[in-house]
Structure formats: structure tokens, C-alpha cells
Design a protein around this motif. Structure first.
Motif, PDB file in Angstrom:
ATOM      1  N   ARG A 173       0.849  -1.186   0.000  1.00  0.00           N
ATOM      2  CA  ARG A 173       0.000   0.000   0.000  1.00  0.00           C
ATOM      3  C   ARG A 173       0.883   1.232   0.000  1.00  0.00           C
ATOM      4  N   PHE A 174       0.565   2.185  -0.856  1.00  0.00           N
ATOM      5  CA  PHE A 174       1.308   3.439  -0.954  1.00  0.00           C
ATOM      6  C   PHE A 174       1.272   4.194   0.368  1.00  0.00           C
ATOM      7  N   ILE A 175       2.451   4.708   0.790  1.00  0.00           N
ATOM      8  CA  ILE A 175       2.501   5.525   2.008  1.00  0.00           C
ATOM      9  C   ILE A 175       2.756   6.982   1.647  1.00  0.00           C
ATOM     10  N   ILE A 176       3.865   7.227   0.931  1.00  0.00           N
ATOM     11  CA  ILE A 176       4.285   8.607   0.733  1.00  0.00           C
ATOM     12  C   ILE A 176       5.255   8.676  -0.436  1.00  0.00           C
ATOM     13  N   GLN A 177       5.324   9.823  -1.044  1.00  0.00           N
ATOM     14  CA  GLN A 177       6.219  10.040  -2.173  1.00  0.00           C
ATOM     15  C   GLN A 177       6.798  11.449  -2.109  1.00  0.00           C
ATOM     16  N   GLY A 178       8.064  11.576  -2.533  1.00  0.00           N
ATOM     17  CA  GLY A 178       8.667  12.905  -2.535  1.00  0.00           C
ATOM     18  C   GLY A 178       9.778  13.009  -3.542  1.00  0.00           C
ATOM     19  N   TYR A 179      10.201  14.253  -3.787  1.00  0.00           N
ATOM     20  CA  TYR A 179      11.315  14.504  -4.698  1.00  0.00           C
ATOM     21  C   TYR A 179      12.506  15.101  -3.946  1.00  0.00           C
ATOM     22  N   LYS A 180      12.255  16.064  -3.107  1.00  0.00           N
ATOM     23  CA  LYS A 180      13.330  16.662  -2.309  1.00  0.00           C
ATOM     24  C   LYS A 180      12.767  17.261  -1.029  1.00  0.00           C
ATOM     25  N   THR A 181      13.626  17.613  -0.160  1.00  0.00           N
ATOM     26  CA  THR A 181      13.361  18.211   1.156  1.00  0.00           C
ATOM     27  C   THR A 181      12.441  17.322   1.991  1.00  0.00           C
ATOM     28  N   LYS A 182      11.280  17.826   2.353  1.00  0.00           N
ATOM     29  CA  LYS A 182      10.425  17.087   3.279  1.00  0.00           C
ATOM     30  C   LYS A 182       8.992  17.041   2.783  1.00  0.00           C
ATOM     31  N   VAL A 183       8.403  15.885   2.951  1.00  0.00           N
ATOM     32  CA  VAL A 183       6.989  15.695   2.625  1.00  0.00           C
ATOM     33  C   VAL A 183       6.328  15.075   3.842  1.00  0.00           C
ATOM     34  N   THR A 184       5.159  15.544   4.171  1.00  0.00           N
ATOM     35  CA  THR A 184       4.434  14.999   5.321  1.00  0.00           C
ATOM     36  C   THR A 184       2.985  14.762   4.944  1.00  0.00           C
ATOM     37  N   ASN A 185       2.458  13.624   5.370  1.00  0.00           N
ATOM     38  CA  ASN A 185       1.033  13.380   5.241  1.00  0.00           C
ATOM     39  C   ASN A 185       0.512  12.854   6.572  1.00  0.00           C
ATOM     40  N   GLU A 186      -0.699  12.366   6.577  1.00  0.00           N
ATOM     41  CA  GLU A 186      -1.317  11.955   7.837  1.00  0.00           C
ATOM     42  C   GLU A 186      -0.690  10.694   8.413  1.00  0.00           C
ATOM     43  N   VAL A 187       0.092  10.020   7.626  1.00  0.00           N
ATOM     44  CA  VAL A 187       0.654   8.742   8.048  1.00  0.00           C
ATOM     45  C   VAL A 187       2.130   8.852   8.406  1.00  0.00           C
ATOM     46  N   ALA A 188       2.894   9.594   7.601  1.00  0.00           N
ATOM     47  CA  ALA A 188       4.345   9.586   7.756  1.00  0.00           C
ATOM     48  C   ALA A 188       4.953  10.879   7.233  1.00  0.00           C
ATOM     49  N   SER A 189       6.256  10.982   7.457  1.00  0.00           N
ATOM     50  CA  SER A 189       7.046  12.057   6.860  1.00  0.00           C
ATOM     51  C   SER A 189       8.190  11.438   6.083  1.00  0.00           C
ATOM     52  N   LEU A 190       8.593  12.130   5.063  1.00  0.00           N
ATOM     53  CA  LEU A 190       9.700  11.665   4.226  1.00  0.00           C
ATOM     54  C   LEU A 190      10.725  12.793   4.156  1.00  0.00           C
ATOM     55  N   PHE A 191      11.948  12.474   4.574  1.00  0.00           N
ATOM     56  CA  PHE A 191      13.019  13.456   4.570  1.00  0.00           C
ATOM     57  C   PHE A 191      14.021  13.079   3.477  1.00  0.00           C
ATOM     58  N   ILE A 192      14.332  14.045   2.630  1.00  0.00           N
ATOM     59  CA  ILE A 192      15.249  13.817   1.518  1.00  0.00           C
ATOM     60  C   ILE A 192      16.309  14.910   1.552  1.00  0.00           C
ATOM     61  N   PRO A 193      17.580  14.548   1.738  1.00  0.00           N
ATOM     62  CA  PRO A 193      18.632  15.570   1.781  1.00  0.00           C
ATOM     63  C   PRO A 193      18.867  16.158   0.399  1.00  0.00           C
ATOM     64  N   ALA A 194      19.660  17.212   0.375  1.00  0.00           N
ATOM     65  CA  ALA A 194      19.882  17.944  -0.877  1.00  0.00           C
ATOM     66  C   ALA A 194      20.478  17.073  -1.973  1.00  0.00           C
ATOM     67  N   ASP A 195      21.374  16.140  -1.623  1.00  0.00           N
ATOM     68  CA  ASP A 195      21.990  15.316  -2.669  1.00  0.00           C
ATOM     69  C   ASP A 195      21.083  14.174  -3.130  1.00  0.00           C
ATOM     70  N   ARG A 196      20.006  13.951  -2.433  1.00  0.00           N
ATOM     71  CA  ARG A 196      18.981  12.940  -2.783  1.00  0.00           C
ATOM     72  C   ARG A 196      19.531  11.523  -2.879  1.00  0.00           C
ATOM     73  N   LYS A 197      20.669  11.271  -2.315  1.00  0.00           N
ATOM     74  CA  LYS A 197      21.237   9.920  -2.386  1.00  0.00           C
ATOM     75  C   LYS A 197      20.697   9.001  -1.302  1.00  0.00           C
ATOM     76  N   SER A 198      19.866   9.550  -0.461  1.00  0.00           N
ATOM     77  CA  SER A 198      19.205   8.727   0.548  1.00  0.00           C
ATOM     78  C   SER A 198      17.878   9.387   0.898  1.00  0.00           C
ATOM     79  N   SER A 199      17.064   8.665   1.618  1.00  0.00           N
ATOM     80  CA  SER A 199      15.807   9.224   2.115  1.00  0.00           C
ATOM     81  C   SER A 199      15.451   8.503   3.409  1.00  0.00           C
ATOM     82  N   THR A 200      14.689   9.168   4.246  1.00  0.00           N
ATOM     83  CA  THR A 200      14.297   8.581   5.520  1.00  0.00           C
ATOM     84  C   THR A 200      12.797   8.677   5.700  1.00  0.00           C
ATOM     85  N   LEU A 201      12.201   7.532   5.899  1.00  0.00           N
ATOM     86  CA  LEU A 201      10.783   7.462   6.219  1.00  0.00           C
ATOM     87  C   LEU A 201      10.645   7.554   7.728  1.00  0.00           C
TER      88      LEU A 201
END
Lengths: 112, 112
Positions: free
Chosen positions: B45-73
Motif C-alpha cells: 500500500r502506498f505511504i508517501i512520495q517525494g522529490y526533495k526536502t520534506k513531505v508529510t502526510n497523515e501517516v508519515a514524513s519523508l526526509f530527503i537531503p539535498a543530494d537525494r542519495k538517501s531518504s528517511t521514512l
């Protein structure tokens, strides 16, 4: 609205028999995906249909596996001469725009 | 398709914040990062999607650093029902979707 449906939910077949698995995607979704998942494992990509383009079959494990999508909607995954290693849950997903895929409940295939 | 690397498993306790990091060193300029959740005997089931910086929804947050070589749910205040497998994917958006490769995922186990 209705989600992705798959049939049958469970299928037990004898080694060497052919099986057909069906997927009804969400109406209007242009992309359709098939995956399989063995017990305790991640998802293995099998095939991907997008609109009227030729399907991406790069994930099919052998020529015993084939799939078609009729009228841009319903899809059938066919496995010929089934083997015990084909036993898995076969998952179908569809999507409209972007990356969010909606998954069906899967078909559990058991080859005896 | 960019390959992703995630921890195989993580343990947590109810009420804690859980952070699951995914490495994707070869991410392309037009790739998005997407996370899915899968419970036993269900499709992802889809949780969250992002391209850069930070995305937040009712379920989770997604953090993406400037180099985008990693991401943290980030899952705030997890409960027992958050016990599941979490998959990180990267890929480009286009109309109808994109061929996707699910890795082995991270098996999160939440304890009471």
C-alpha cells in the motif's frame, strides 16, 4: 470505487499443468503490473503494461510465462507447464498518474 | 532504475518514532522516491512520495537531503499495527506509471 480484483484467490494445480490468473484493474488506469512474491520474500517484478505501448516483459522468469492485456483493461497471466518453484503469490497492480500503484489481493498459486 | 538499499529489519516499541533510511546513490534527476507498506497476506500500500526536502502526510514524513542519495521514512508514535514490511522505490514519473523494482524491504516489528 472498486479496487483491483484478482481471480482466483487460491489455485492449486499439479506440476505440468497450465494456469491462468486474472487481474481486473481500476477502471481508467493506464498502467498494469504483475509481480510475484514467494513466502517471506520481496516482490519480484514480472511484466508491465502501459497504455497501448508494447509491454515490458523483462521480468518474466522463463518462456513458460506470458501475459496479455485485452482492450487496455483486464489482464491474464498464463503459466504453462507449471513447476513447483512457480508456487508463490501473484500480485497485480494498476496505476493512473505517477508512481502510486494500487494492488489487488493476489492469487496464491500452489503447484503440487 | 536506481538500486535501493534498506536495513533488513528493525525493532521498535509502541509510542516511539521510527526512522527507516534508504540509500539510492544512483538516483537520477527525474526520479521520485516512493515508500510502500505491506502487511502479511496483503498487497503493498502506498505511504508517501517525494522529490526533495520534506513531505508529510497523515501517516508519515519523508526526509530527503539535498543530494537525494538517501531518504528517511519517519513514522511518528508507532503502534503494534505498524508492524509490516516497508519498501523504498525510486523511479521516474510518467503518465500511467513506471516499471518498478521492489527490493527486499525493511521488516519493522513493533513491540508492546
Amino acid at each position: 470505487g472498486a479496487g483491483v480484483s484478482q481471480s482466483p484467490s487460491n489455485k492449486v494445480t499439479e506440476k505440468g499443468k497450465d494456469v491462468e490468473l486474472r487481474c481486473d484493474p481500476i477502471s481508467g488506469h493506464t498502467a498494469l503490473y504483475w509481480y510475484r512474491q514467494s513466502l517471506g520474500q520481496g516482490l519480484e517484478f514480472l511484466i508491465y503494461f502501459q497504455g497501448n505501448s508494447a509491454p515490458d516483459k523483462s521480468g518474466l522468469p522463463s518462456d513458460r510465462f506470458s501475459a496479455e492485456r485485452t482492450g487496455g483493461s483486464v489482464s491474464t497471466l498464463t503459466i504453462q507447464r507449471t513447476q513447483q518453484e512457480d508456487s508463490a503469490v501473484y500480485l497485480c497492480a494498476s496505476s493512473l498518474v505517477g508512481f502510486e500503484q494500487y494492488f489487488g489481493p493476489g492469487t496464491r498459486l500452489t503447484v503440487t | 532504475l536506481a538500486k535501493t538499499t534498506q536495513p533488513i529489519s528493525m525493532d521498535s516499541y509502541e509510542g516511539q518514532e521510527v526512522n527507516i533510511t534508504c540509500s539510492h546513490n544512483n538516483i537520477a534527476t527525474n526520479d521520485y522516491i516512493t515508500w510502500y507498506q505491506q502487511f502479511p497476506s496483503q498487497g503493498p500500500r502506498f505511504i508517501i512520495q517525494g522529490y526533495k526536502t520534506k513531505v508529510t502526510n497523515e501517516v508519515a514524513s519523508l526526509f530527503i537531503p539535498a543530494d537525494r542519495k538517501s531518504s528517511t521514512l519517519s513514522l511518528p508514535r508507532v503502534s503494534l499495527s505498524d508492524t509490516a514490511v516497508y519498501y523504498c522505490l525510486v523511479g521516474a514519473l510518467n503518465t500511467g506509471g513506471f516499471k518498478t523494482i521492489f527490493g527486499a524491504g525493511t521488516r519493522l516489528f513493533v513491540k508492546a
